[in-house]
Scaffold this active site. Structure first.
Site, PDB file in Angstrom:
ATOM      1  N   ARG A 197       0.834  -1.218   0.000  1.00 57.60           N
ATOM      2  CA  ARG A 197       0.000   0.000   0.000  1.00 57.60           C
ATOM      3  C   ARG A 197       0.864   1.263   0.000  1.00 57.60           C
ATOM      4  O   ARG A 197       0.469   2.289  -0.546  1.00 57.60           O
ATOM      5  CB  ARG A 197      -0.965   0.003   1.185  1.00 57.60           C
ATOM      6  CG  ARG A 197      -0.266  -0.064   2.529  1.00 57.60           C
ATOM      7  CD  ARG A 197      -1.273  -0.116   3.668  1.00 57.60           C
ATOM      8  NE  ARG A 197      -0.610  -0.486   4.899  1.00 57.60           N
ATOM      9  CZ  ARG A 197      -1.045  -0.149   6.117  1.00 57.60           C
ATOM     10  NH1 ARG A 197      -2.147   0.539   6.237  1.00 57.60           N
ATOM     11  NH2 ARG A 197      -0.391  -0.523   7.190  1.00 57.60           N
ATOM     12  N   SER A 204      -4.750   4.548   6.049  1.00 56.74           N
ATOM     13  CA  SER A 204      -4.606   3.137   5.672  1.00 56.74           C
ATOM     14  C   SER A 204      -4.190   2.974   4.219  1.00 56.74           C
ATOM     15  O   SER A 204      -3.510   2.020   3.866  1.00 56.74           O
ATOM     16  CB  SER A 204      -5.932   2.400   5.878  1.00 56.74           C
ATOM     17  OG  SER A 204      -6.276   2.382   7.240  1.00 56.74           O
ATOM     18  N   GLU A 257     -18.889   4.520  -0.005  1.00 54.14           N
ATOM     19  CA  GLU A 257     -18.120   4.030  -1.151  1.00 54.14           C
ATOM     20  C   GLU A 257     -18.910   4.082  -2.454  1.00 54.14           C
ATOM     21  O   GLU A 257     -18.349   4.335  -3.523  1.00 54.14           O
ATOM     22  CB  GLU A 257     -17.632   2.604  -0.884  1.00 54.14           C
ATOM     23  CG  GLU A 257     -16.655   2.478   0.284  1.00 54.14           C
ATOM     24  CD  GLU A 257     -17.335   2.439   1.657  1.00 54.14           C
ATOM     25  OE1 GLU A 257     -18.581   2.367   1.722  1.00 54.14           O
ATOM     26  OE2 GLU A 257     -16.610   2.481   2.672  1.00 54.14           O
ATOM     27  N   PHE A 281     -14.454  -3.086   0.225  1.00 54.08           N
ATOM     28  CA  PHE A 281     -15.359  -1.966  -0.041  1.00 54.08           C
ATOM     29  C   PHE A 281     -15.144  -1.383  -1.432  1.00 54.08           C
ATOM     30  O   PHE A 281     -15.925  -0.552  -1.895  1.00 54.08           O
ATOM     31  CB  PHE A 281     -15.172  -0.870   1.028  1.00 54.08           C
ATOM     32  CG  PHE A 281     -15.097  -1.402   2.428  1.00 54.08           C
ATOM     33  CD1 PHE A 281     -15.916  -2.447   2.824  1.00 54.08           C
ATOM     34  CD2 PHE A 281     -14.200  -0.871   3.339  1.00 54.08           C
ATOM     35  CE1 PHE A 281     -15.841  -2.958   4.114  1.00 54.08           C
ATOM     36  CE2 PHE A 281     -14.124  -1.374   4.635  1.00 54.08           C
ATOM     37  CZ  PHE A 281     -14.940  -2.418   5.022  1.00 54.08           C
ATOM     38  N   HIS A 312      -5.525  -3.823   1.547  1.00 55.06           N
ATOM     39  CA  HIS A 312      -5.963  -4.804   2.548  1.00 55.06           C
ATOM     40  C   HIS A 312      -6.677  -5.984   1.906  1.00 55.06           C
ATOM     41  O   HIS A 312      -7.646  -6.532   2.450  1.00 55.06           O
ATOM     42  CB  HIS A 312      -6.856  -4.137   3.601  1.00 55.06           C
ATOM     43  CG  HIS A 312      -6.124  -3.136   4.459  1.00 55.06           C
ATOM     44  ND1 HIS A 312      -5.369  -2.114   3.924  1.00 55.06           N
ATOM     45  CD2 HIS A 312      -6.035  -2.992   5.803  1.00 55.06           C
ATOM     46  CE1 HIS A 312      -4.850  -1.392   4.904  1.00 55.06           C
ATOM     47  NE2 HIS A 312      -5.226  -1.903   6.052  1.00 55.06           N
ATOM     48  N   ASP A 361      -7.850  -8.473  11.413  1.00 55.52           N
ATOM     49  CA  ASP A 361      -9.224  -7.959  11.263  1.00 55.52           C
ATOM     50  C   ASP A 361     -10.221  -9.065  10.912  1.00 55.52           C
ATOM     51  O   ASP A 361     -11.428  -8.918  11.116  1.00 55.52           O
ATOM     52  CB  ASP A 361      -9.283  -6.860  10.196  1.00 55.52           C
ATOM     53  CG  ASP A 361      -8.868  -5.503  10.759  1.00 55.52           C
ATOM     54  OD1 ASP A 361      -8.815  -5.369  11.993  1.00 55.52           O
ATOM     55  OD2 ASP A 361      -8.596  -4.594   9.961  1.00 55.52           O
ATOM     56  N   ARG A 375      -1.700  -4.943   3.021  1.00 55.62           N
ATOM     57  CA  ARG A 375      -1.322  -4.287   4.256  1.00 55.62           C
ATOM     58  C   ARG A 375       0.016  -4.747   4.842  1.00 55.62           C
ATOM     59  O   ARG A 375       0.731  -3.933   5.446  1.00 55.62           O
ATOM     60  CB  ARG A 375      -2.423  -4.542   5.291  1.00 55.62           C
ATOM     61  CG  ARG A 375      -2.159  -3.960   6.650  1.00 55.62           C
ATOM     62  CD  ARG A 375      -3.388  -4.122   7.535  1.00 55.62           C
ATOM     63  NE  ARG A 375      -3.211  -3.453   8.810  1.00 55.62           N
ATOM     64  CZ  ARG A 375      -2.741  -4.050   9.899  1.00 55.62           C
ATOM     65  NH1 ARG A 375      -2.397  -5.310   9.858  1.00 55.62           N
ATOM     66  NH2 ARG A 375      -2.608  -3.382  11.027  1.00 55.62           N
TER      67      ARG A 375
END
Lengths: 283, 322
Positions: free
Chosen positions: B18, B45, B66, B91, B117, B125, B175
Site C-alpha cells: 500500500r 490506511s 463508497e 469496499f 488490505h 481484522d 497491508r
C-alpha cells in the site's frame, strides 16, 4: 439558436410526446408514463436552458451538462436529443432494437451522441453529476451541471450518501431535479415507501430546495429552472422539486402508475396521437 | 528456512505494498495534473496523505460512502480527470459492484479503483475484511483491467503505469510489510507477464504477495533437483496467454498461486487458457471455497495453504500428473 417562445416550446413538447409514444409502441416496450410527465422539463432544458453543443464532445467543457439518473425514461431524452440535432430523427425508429445506439436504458457503449454515462440501475446519477460538477470547479468552468432523478428512486441509499456529500463540500454548481409524480412501478409512493417530505429531508441535509408546482406547464418549468439557477453559486446545492403528472398529455394515461412501463397498443396509440399535434414532423 | 536457501531474488528491505501505491500516486500526481484522488475515510490506511497534502484541490474525501465515491469518480473522469479511488478491497468491489458495473465499466470511464488490505494477509481484522473474491468479480467486468502487483516497487510502478493507461483499472494491494525483491527502476508493462526465473520441469504462475512465496518455493524445489520456472502474473486481465502457453509448452505442467479463491481467480484464468490450447496438468494454490479468519499473515498463509511449502507440494503433484 434563436430563443423560442413558450408557445414554440409547447409545440416542440407536443412532437416529443408523439416521438415517445411512437417509439414505445413500435417495440411494444419502454417507459412512456414518466417520459410523458417530464416532457416539458426536457424540452425546456434542451431548447431553452442549457448551453450545449449538439456536435457532441464527451468532456463538455464550457457547456452545461445534463445527467439522467432514472434512465428508464430514455424515450423523452432520445427525442429531445435528436430533435436538437445530436443524431438523425430517423434513428428513433431503432429504439430498443438489436444493433441500435438507442438502448433500452441510456448507454455510452454504442457512442450515442449526448449520453455521457450509462444509467438505469437507480440511485447513481446524483453522484456522477457531483463528480462532473467538481471537475468543472477544478477547471474554472462556470457552467452548471443538471441531474434528473425519479421520486421512487429516492428510496436508494446511494442518493443520501450523495446528498450529504454535495452539501458538505458545497457543490453549488449543481441543480438536481426530482420528478415528483408520486408514482412508482408497484403503485403510489405513499403506499410503497412514503417519501413524506422531500423538501424537509433535503433541507436538513443542507440543500436549497425549490418547488416547481406545475411541472407540466412550460412557463412554470422555465421559471423554476431560472430560479434554481439564480440560487446556484451560493454555497449550497440546489434541488428542484418538479411536481408532474405521470402520462401527462394523453387523457387515458395521466396520473396513474399503470403506464410506467407499458406500451400502448395500435388503437391506444391512435387515440393518444389524436390528442397531440404533429408540429415538427414525425420521424 | 529462507536463510539457508539459495534464492534467485533477495531483499534488503521490507515495506507494505500500500505504501508503493501511496508513493506511486504522489509521483503520478506530480507528473499529470489530471490525476485526482478520492478516499472513503481511509487516507492513512491507503497511504494517500502525501497526495492529499500536496494536491488538496485535487483530493476528495467522501466519508464512509463508497457507492457515492465510485459515482463521483465516474463523474470526474468525464471531463478528462484521472480519478484514483482508495479504500479497502472489500469496499472497493463487493460493496459497490453495481456502481462499478454501470457507472465505470459499462460506461468505460477512466477510473482507477485502488484497493488495499486484500486477501488473508490483512491479518487480525478477520474475514469481514479479508476479501478473497475481488479478482474474480473485477475480471468478469468487460473493459476492466485487473492488476495485482507483488511488492512495494512493483506496486509503485503499477500505480504510475495505470495513470498513463486509458480505461477502468482495478489495482489490488495489501497491508503487510513484505520483502522488496523487484527492482526500483522496473518498467511496468500492463498485460505483460514477467518471467523471473527460468526453469524446465514445472511453471509457477504467481500473483501478488505469493510471488515471493514462489521465489522461495523455486529454491526449495531446486534443492530437490526440480527445475521450476517462476512467472510473475501481475496483470490478471488482460492475461498474457502467450507467456503462459510458451512456458507450459516447455515445462509441461504448472501451478497457480494467489491470495484469493481459486474459484474465479488467477488459477481459473490459467486453466481456461490451458484447456483451450494445451491441456497440461495444473494445480491450484489458493483458498478453497472458504472465508478467512483472524490471525497473523504468516499463520493464515500456512493454515489456508498458501505458502512456499504448499507451492512446492502443488508442483510435485503437477509433475506427477505429467
Amino acid at each position: 439558436m434563436e430563443k423560442k417562445s413558450t408557445e414554440q416550446l409547447q409545440e416542440v413538447a407536443s412532437q416529443v410526446r408523439r416521438d415517445i409514444l411512437r417509439m414505445v409502441h413500435q417495440v411494444q416496450s419502454g417507459h412512456p408514463g414518466a417520459s410523458l410527465g417530464c416532457t416539458e422539463f426536457f424540452t425546456a432544458l434542451y431548447f431553452d436552458q442549457l448551453k450545449h453543443d449538439s456536435d457532441f464532445k464527451m468532456e463538455g467543457k464550457n457547456e452545461d451538462l445534463f445527467f439522467l439518473s432514472n434512465g428508464h425514461i430514455s424515450p423523452v431524452w432520445y427525442s429531445v436529443l435528436s430533435r436538437s440535432g445530436y443524431f438523425p430523427i430517423e434513428e428513433m425508429s431503432t429504439f430498443r432494437k438489436l444493433n441500435s445506439r438507442l438502448q433500452g436504458h441510456p448507454a455510452t457503449e454504442e457512442d450515442l451522441p449526448g449520453i455521457r454515462i450509462a444509467s438505469g440501475s437507480l440511485g447513481q446519477g446524483l453522484s456522477v453529476a457531483i463528480g462532473a460538477a467538481q471537475a468543472k470547479k477544478i477547471d474554472g468552468d462556470d457552467r452548471m451541471v443538471y441531474v434528473l432523478m425519479g421520486d421512487g428512486e429516492q428510496e436508494e441509499g446511494q442518493i443520501w450518501e450523495a446528498a450529504m456529500y454535495a452539501a458538505h463540500w458545497k457543490v453549488d454548481n449543481l441543480i438536481a431535479t426530482i420528478d415528483l409524480n408520486r408514482q412508482q412501478i408497484d403503485g403510489p409512493t405513499k403506499e410503497i415507501m412514503d417519501l413524506i417530505d422531500l423538501r424537509a429531508k433535503y433541507e436538513s441535509f443542507g440543500w436549497t430546495v425549490i418547488d416547481t408546482e406545475n411541472g407540466n406547464d412550460m412557463k412554470s418549468v422555465i421559471e423554476g429552472l431560472e430560479k434554481a439557477k439564480s440560487l446556484a453559486g451560493k454555497g449550497k446545492p440546489v434541488l428542484n422539486l418538479l411536481h408532474t403528472e405521470m402520462g401527462f398529455g394523453v387523457d387515458f394515461m395521466v396520473g396513474t402508475h399503470k403506464w410506467h412501463g407499458i406500451a400502448p397498443n395500435d388503437q391506444q396509440l391512435a387515440d393518444a396521437l389524436a390528442q397531440l399535434s404533429e408540429t415538427l414532423g414525425d420521424y | 528456512m529462507e536463510k539457508t536457501l539459495d534464492l534467485k531474488f533477495n531483499y534488503t528491505d521490507k515495506k507494505d505494498t500500500r505504501s508503493g501505491f501511496g508513493d506511486g500516486l504522489l509521483e503520478a500526481g506530480r507528473k499529470n495534473p489530471n490525476v485526482v484522488g478520492l478516499c472513503a475515510d481511509l487516507i492513512g490506511s491507503l497511504k494517500m496523505g502525501a497526495f492529499q497534502k500536496e494536491f488538496p484541490e485535487r483530493f476528495f474525501q467522501t466519508g464512509i460512502a463508497e457507492a457515492n465515491m465510485m459515482g463521483i469518480a465516474a463523474g470526474l473522469s468525464i471531463s478528462g480527470k484521472i480519478p484514483f479511488t482508495g479504500t479497502f478491497a472489500n469496499f472497493s468491489t463487493g460493496r459497490v459492484y453495481d456502481q462499478i458495473r454501470q457507472s465505470i465499466a459499462y460506461s468505460d470511464k477512466n477510473v482507477k479503483i485502488c484497493a488495499s488490505h486484500a486477501g488473508l494477509t490483512l491479518g487480525e481484522d478477520g474475514a469481514t475484511h479479508q476479501i478473497l473474491e475481488d479478482l474474480g468479480m473485477m475480471k468478469m467486468l468487460p473493459h476492466m483491467t485487473v492488476i495485482n502487483p507483488c511488492d512495494y516497487n512493483q506496486t509503485k510502478a503499477a500505480t504510475m503505469a495505470i495513470a498513463e493507461h486509458e480505461g477502468p483499472v482495478y489495482l489490488r494491494f495489501g497491508r503487510p510489510v513484505w520483502p522488496i525483491f523487484t527492482p526500483a527502476d522496473q518498467k511496468f508493462e500492463i498485460g505483460k507477464a514477467w518471467k523471473m526465473i527460468d526453469g524446465k520441469d514445472v511453471t509457477i504462475f504467481a500473483t501478488g504477495h505469493l510471488v515471493w512465496e514462489a521465489v522461495i518455493a523455486e529454491a526449495m524445489l531446486r534443492e530437490e533437483g526440480i527445475s521450476a520456472e517462476v512467472i510473475n502474473i501481475h496483470t490478471i486481465k488482460p492475461l498474457d496467454t502467450e507467456a503462459i502457453l510458451d512456458s507450459v509448452a516447455k515445462t509441461g505442467c504448472a501451478v497457480s498461486a494467489e491470495e484469493h479463491q481459486y474459484n474465479g481467480g488467477l488459477g481459473d484464468s490459467i486453466a481456461q487458457t490451458l484447456i483451450r490450447n494445451n491441456p497440461a496438468p495444473l494445480e491450484y494454490v489458493g483458498v478453497d471455497d472458504s472465508f478467512g479468519e483472524s490471525g497473523t499473515p504468516t499463520q493464515l498463509l500456512e493454515k489456508y495453504g498458501l505458502n512456499a511449502a504448499n507451492i512446492v507440494a502443488a508442483a510435485k503433484r503437477a509433475l506427477a500428473r505429467k
